[in-house]
Design an enzyme around this catalytic site. Structure first.
Site, PDB file in Angstrom:
ATOM      1  N   LYS A  34      -6.451  -1.787  -0.798  1.00 61.83           N
ATOM      2  CA  LYS A  34      -7.229  -1.407   0.478  1.00 61.83           C
ATOM      3  C   LYS A  34      -7.803  -2.920   1.012  1.00 61.83           C
ATOM      4  O   LYS A  34      -7.866  -3.244   2.341  1.00 61.83           O
ATOM      5  CB  LYS A  34      -8.286  -0.724   0.284  1.00 61.83           C
ATOM      6  CG  LYS A  34      -8.163   0.939   0.073  1.00 61.83           C
ATOM      7  CD  LYS A  34      -8.017   1.287   1.616  1.00 61.83           C
ATOM      8  CE  LYS A  34      -7.775   2.954   1.247  1.00 61.83           C
ATOM      9  NZ  LYS A  34      -7.784   3.912   2.741  1.00 61.83           N
ATOM     10  N   TYR A  38       0.779  -1.268   0.109  1.00 59.95           N
ATOM     11  CA  TYR A  38      -0.123  -0.264  -0.015  1.00 59.95           C
ATOM     12  C   TYR A  38       0.810   1.117  -0.156  1.00 59.95           C
ATOM     13  O   TYR A  38       1.916   1.132  -0.532  1.00 59.95           O
ATOM     14  CB  TYR A  38      -1.088  -0.105   1.102  1.00 59.95           C
ATOM     15  CG  TYR A  38      -2.477   0.769   0.717  1.00 59.95           C
ATOM     16  CD1 TYR A  38      -2.857   0.215  -0.281  1.00 59.95           C
ATOM     17  CD2 TYR A  38      -2.636   1.910   1.344  1.00 59.95           C
ATOM     18  CE1 TYR A  38      -4.187   1.239  -0.711  1.00 59.95           C
ATOM     19  CE2 TYR A  38      -3.551   2.601   1.155  1.00 59.95           C
ATOM     20  CZ  TYR A  38      -4.530   2.556   0.125  1.00 59.95           C
ATOM     21  OH  TYR A  38      -5.286   3.252  -0.129  1.00 59.95           O
ATOM     22  N   ASN A  61      -0.303  11.863   1.006  1.00 55.01           N
ATOM     23  CA  ASN A  61       0.276  10.534   0.576  1.00 55.01           C
ATOM     24  C   ASN A  61       0.202  10.797  -1.056  1.00 55.01           C
ATOM     25  O   ASN A  61      -0.636  11.709  -1.677  1.00 55.01           O
ATOM     26  CB  ASN A  61      -0.869   9.196   0.851  1.00 55.01           C
ATOM     27  CG  ASN A  61      -0.634   8.778   2.271  1.00 55.01           C
ATOM     28  OD1 ASN A  61       0.474   8.680   2.568  1.00 55.01           O
ATOM     29  ND2 ASN A  61      -1.576   8.524   2.941  1.00 55.01           N
ATOM     30  N   ASP A  87     -13.769   6.356   3.200  1.00 60.45           N
ATOM     31  CA  ASP A  87     -12.596   6.183   4.066  1.00 60.45           C
ATOM     32  C   ASP A  87     -11.769   7.311   4.184  1.00 60.45           C
ATOM     33  O   ASP A  87     -11.169   7.714   5.042  1.00 60.45           O
ATOM     34  CB  ASP A  87     -11.686   4.853   3.650  1.00 60.45           C
ATOM     35  CG  ASP A  87     -10.487   4.613   4.620  1.00 60.45           C
ATOM     36  OD1 ASP A  87     -10.923   4.582   5.805  1.00 60.45           O
ATOM     37  OD2 ASP A  87      -9.421   4.478   4.114  1.00 60.45           O
ATOM     38  N   ASP A  88     -11.579   8.106   2.803  1.00 55.55           N
ATOM     39  CA  ASP A  88     -10.880   9.260   2.718  1.00 55.55           C
ATOM     40  C   ASP A  88     -11.601  10.427   3.661  1.00 55.55           C
ATOM     41  O   ASP A  88     -10.601  11.202   4.243  1.00 55.55           O
ATOM     42  CB  ASP A  88     -11.029   9.946   1.200  1.00 55.55           C
ATOM     43  CG  ASP A  88     -10.325   8.928   0.458  1.00 55.55           C
ATOM     44  OD1 ASP A  88      -9.216   8.425   0.617  1.00 55.55           O
ATOM     45  OD2 ASP A  88     -11.172   8.264  -0.673  1.00 55.55           O
ATOM     46  N   ARG A 120      -9.172  10.772  -7.830  1.00 57.11           N
ATOM     47  CA  ARG A 120      -8.305  11.614  -6.994  1.00 57.11           C
ATOM     48  C   ARG A 120      -7.528  10.437  -6.253  1.00 57.11           C
ATOM     49  O   ARG A 120      -7.824  10.093  -5.068  1.00 57.11           O
ATOM     50  CB  ARG A 120      -9.123  12.454  -6.058  1.00 57.11           C
ATOM     51  CG  ARG A 120      -8.441  13.411  -5.238  1.00 57.11           C
ATOM     52  CD  ARG A 120      -8.683  13.474  -3.814  1.00 57.11           C
ATOM     53  NE  ARG A 120      -8.262  12.197  -3.335  1.00 57.11           N
ATOM     54  CZ  ARG A 120      -8.313  11.945  -1.953  1.00 57.11           C
ATOM     55  NH1 ARG A 120      -8.739  12.933  -1.149  1.00 57.11           N
ATOM     56  NH2 ARG A 120      -7.749  10.859  -1.328  1.00 57.11           N
ATOM     57  N   GLU A 170     -13.734   5.076  -1.988  1.00 54.11           N
ATOM     58  CA  GLU A 170     -12.549   5.362  -2.023  1.00 54.11           C
ATOM     59  C   GLU A 170     -12.078   6.385  -3.353  1.00 54.11           C
ATOM     60  O   GLU A 170     -12.170   6.051  -4.224  1.00 54.11           O
ATOM     61  CB  GLU A 170     -11.651   4.103  -2.074  1.00 54.11           C
ATOM     62  CG  GLU A 170     -10.061   4.340  -1.611  1.00 54.11           C
ATOM     63  CD  GLU A 170      -9.962   4.520  -0.098  1.00 54.11           C
ATOM     64  OE1 GLU A 170      -9.016   5.386   0.027  1.00 54.11           O
ATOM     65  OE2 GLU A 170     -10.863   4.296   0.671  1.00 54.11           O
ATOM     66  N   ASP A 171     -11.141   7.502  -2.867  1.00 49.33           N
ATOM     67  CA  ASP A 171     -10.347   8.328  -3.744  1.00 49.33           C
ATOM     68  C   ASP A 171     -11.274   8.823  -4.971  1.00 49.33           C
ATOM     69  O   ASP A 171     -11.020   8.929  -5.951  1.00 49.33           O
ATOM     70  CB  ASP A 171      -9.342   7.393  -4.461  1.00 49.33           C
ATOM     71  CG  ASP A 171      -8.109   7.259  -3.362  1.00 49.33           C
ATOM     72  OD1 ASP A 171      -8.184   7.652  -2.219  1.00 49.33           O
ATOM     73  OD2 ASP A 171      -7.130   6.736  -3.708  1.00 49.33           O
TER      74      ASP A 171
END
Length: 535
Positions: A156, A85, A390, A250-251, A138, A227-228
């Protein structure tokens, strides 16, 4: 059997199993134990010239054998998590079409409109417990990577298994391909996604709606993790679907919980309660405001009014300090637009506001400059510096910079890992505010109790549990999080706390007895089955 990743043992099939299963002659004659196989894997991984080659090797191992891959990853989590990851997964996503080997996960595209449920029906495992979906717009701090973003759901879900023990056979990564606006990808002859511009507006909303409906019908017991996604979509999708099915982002929420836990731990070092902090965020996207929202929830739980709690949180975006009266503010920023004179730069904002903590979620490498950190150190005996962007290449500062520019007084954590720093006669050990401390345990708990919804109190409970797991010894080293080697135990504790919250909410549908036993009963342990127990 040799080529099914759920069933194979490779060279560990015993002689009796080879005879019983018709495998004799199809394998080299020597039988190896799983420990010997692990030694071979580690020798190969450590012999690779760079982390991306290590990622490729481990991905190939995951394709071959669940049990061996997860046994290696769990037993060597500190060494290998940065490979599978962050930060390596960012480089892997940028190169995804170039290192592509075998299909993994599901691709649902805008061109599948009207038949998304049919696409989901092609997934061979029907007992899906957790789904991670991205549209690739993203990816980490790297931006629009289109279909190359598939590396994120895959990574993930690997952490769901390695860090908490969710059965890999019950995990489903989905890439929602609605096109890309990345010019480089559109020109890339090896690009694996739709070669077209992103769809937006009503067409985008329609394909997401069809996907969510198909997920709820095809996998009614599954949790859906967004996610993202880009900020506007991330916030909008969470608001639209969080009360329709068990889903979360989660972000926004995982990042919030791990950051809140870090702030609670930092308070034990600085001697300040959360209510005594003045927090300045660099970046005002969905992740940053999500952190602030959870901080506000925690402070309200502790007795503050919503308005007083929000005044602990300040933001600097691309146009300067977010203050009341600015006409250009998006809806998610307005609750944090307070009365204040404008400040055009982060340094100006730090000088004016005198914050106790700065939190970087800007994906602007080096944004925490020497003057900024030295000013924080002048204002605070122990300044809190959280460089959370990140991958590592996007971090607002390095651990070494934070410690050097504060004369070793900074309380530092980051989104990506940094090595310990020796300064002024002592070793400073930076903590990593990795969402992997939160989402695997939260997901495990929600699966264990059959939670109908994923709620904010669950994230507060997860943050509480994570912060409580940080020992005084760790705090003495300046570390705000427990060591990664303890992450399975931390995840189990978080899962049990989530079960208790779900029960209090009337949100749990299965399970009797203690929360701990309910969680332990579904934890996946990577081990080979014995196909000839009587031999």
């Amino acid at each position: 059997m040799l080529h099914d990743s759920h069933l194979t043992k490779g060279t560990a099939f015993s002689q009796a199993e080879r005879d019983a299963l018709g495998l004799r002659g199809l394998l080299p004659p020597r039988v190896f134990s799983i420990e010997e196989q692990m030694a071979r894997v580690l020798r190969n991984v450590r012999g690779k010239p760079n982390p991306l080659e290590q990622y490729v090797f481990l991905t190939a191992l995951q394709d071959r054998s669940d049990a061996l891959f997860y046994r290696v990853l769990i037993d060597h989590i500190t060494e290998l998590m940065p490979v599978v990851y962050t930060p390596t997964v960012g480089e892997a996503c940028r190169s995804f079409g170039h290192i592509y080997r075998r299909p993994r996960g599901l691709y649902v595209t805008v061109e599948d409109r009207g038949r998304v449920r049919e696409v989901l029906a092609n997934w061979p495992d029907r007992d899906v417990a957790i789904i991670v979906v991205t549209d690739g717009e993203r990816i980490l701090g790297l931006g629009d990577l289109g279909a190359y973003g598939m590396g994120i759901p895959i990574g993930k879900l690997s952490l769901y298994t390695a860090c908490a023990g969710v059965d890999p056979a019950r995990c489903l990564p989905i890439m929602l391909d609605v096109g890309t606006d990345n010019e480089e990808l559109l020109r890339d002859p090896l690009y694996t996604g739709l070669v077209r511009r992103r769809v937006r507006g009503a067409e985008y909303d329609a394909v997401v709606e069809e996907l969510v409906v198909a997920v709820s019908e095809s996998f009614p017991n599954a949790i859906l993790q967004f996610e993202d996604f880009a900020t506007d979509n991330a916030i909008g999708l969470l608001a639209r679907y969080r009360d329709r099915l068990a889903s979360f982002n989660d972000d926004i929420q995982g990042t919030a919980a791990v950051t809140l836990a870090g702030l609670w731990a930092a308070g034990r070092i600085t001697g300040r309660s959360l209510a005594d902090q003045r927090l300045l965020f660099l970046g005002a996207g969905s992740a940053a405001t999500g952190i602030a929202d959870l901080i506000v929830a925690a402070l309200v739980r502790d007795g503050l009014s919503v308005e007083d709690a929000r005044r602990r949180c300040w933001f600097v975006d691309s146009k300067g300090l977010v203050v009341r009266g600015r006409a250009d503010l998006a809806a998610h920023k307005r609750p944090y637009a307070h009365e204040r004179a404008p400040a055009s730069t982060l340094l100006d904002a730090v000088t004016s506001l005198e914050p106790t903590a700065i939190l970087g979620l800007s994906a602007q490498a080096g944004a925490f400059t020497e003057p900024v950190i030295r000013t924080m150190a002048r204002l605070n005996e122990r300044p809190i510096v959280l460089a959370l962007s990140n991958p590592t290449s996007k971090a607002e500062c390095t651990a070494e910079q934070a410690y050097q520019w504060s004369d070793g007084r900074a309380v530092f954590a980051s989104g990506s890992p940094f090595a310990p720093v020796w300064l002024l006669g002592r070793e400073h050990e930076p903590g990593q505010g990795n969402n992997a401390y939160i989402f695997p345990g939260l997901g495990l708990g929600a699966i264990a109790c059959g939670a109908r919804r994923i709620t904010d109190p669950m994230f507060l409970a997860a943050a509480d549990t994570l912060a409580a797991s940080v020992t005084q010894e760790a705090l003495n080293r300046g570390t705000l999080y427990p060591p990664l080697r303890e992450i399975r135990a931390v995840s189990a504790a978080i899962a049990a706390a989530v079960v208790e919250v779900a029960r209090r909410e009337g949100n749990a549908t299965v399970g009797a007895g203690s929360a701990e036993s309910l969680v332990a009963g579904i934890v996946y342990q990577p081990a080979y089955p014995d196909y000839c127990p009587s031999a």
